[in-house]
Design a protein around this motif. Structure first.
Motif: not given
Length: 221
Positions: A162-166, A174-181
């Protein structure tokens, strides 16, 4: 002014210093650095350095603080090395599923190491111990937009994504589906905070931030 105690771009759980876990001394991070700082700077010394002048006033180049806000992320409660680290210092750590209970436990730990029991009420009034639930990234998520869920219930992968997306959306990506870090880049985080510092959503969506805001506004110092 207030003193942002030992702010660090790393605010997650304590980590080991190498591949062999060391339960007595987690790797330096925001939370453990706060504990170490409080232990090295007892109430009387903090009062002289940050609040009153006196012998150590030159340390802060004459900066006088009205308040010290001591903030720790509550996700540290689930970190075993941190729990063992505090256990060796005589503080047993309890983890709670309820966000409010995690906040209370985190603030209890802050007060213990800040030596609140040895302070007068007037001295205690100069401090605000506060927990970010489950981490300060939740405040950024809440500041970005009006949500249909409680950001203080986000943990682990959900919080990171959620943090990576915002962060991405704030920069027009465009946000990624998932963030590794979790992004810990200081300049990027500061840029995000400057951009959304006037948010009307944050105080409505994060109980802990609302509590901090209320205490800062209403402190009689």
């Amino acid at each position: 002014p207030y003193l942002p105690l030992l702010w660090s771009p790393y605010s997650g759980p304590a980590q080991e210093t190498n591949s062999t876990p060391n339960v007595e001394e987690p790797k330096k991070g925001g939370c453990t650095e706060v504990i170490r700082w409080l232990q090295k700077n007892p109430p009387k010394l903090r009062d002289e350095v940050y609040f009153g002048g006196g012998l150590f006033a030159h340390v802060n180049e004459g900066i006088h603080c009205d308040l010290i806000v001591i903030q720790i992320d509550s996700d540290i409660l689930s970190d075993e090395s941190f729990k063992n680290y505090l256990g060796n210092k005589g503080q047993e750590v309890q983890y709670y599923e309820n966000p409010e209970e995690r906040a209370n436990e985190t603030e209890r730990i802050i007060k213990a190491f800040a030596d609140f029991n040895d302070m007068t009420e007037a001295e205690k009034n100069k401090y605000i111990p506060i927990a970010a639930v489950d981490a300060i990234e939740a405040w950024c998520i809440a500041a970005f937009e009006n949500l249909d869920y409680n950001p203080e219930e986000l943990q682990g992968e959900r919080l990171r994504n959620a943090f990576g997306a915002v962060m991405s959306r704030s920069n027009g990506r465009h946000p990624e589906e998932a963030y590794a870090e979790t992004c810990k880049n200081v300049s990027k985080r500061k840029s995000f905070c400057r951009k959304h510092s006037g948010s009307v959503f944050l105080i409505k969506q994060c109980n802990q931030f609302a509590k901090l805001h209320h205490e800062v506004v209403n402190k009689n110092v």
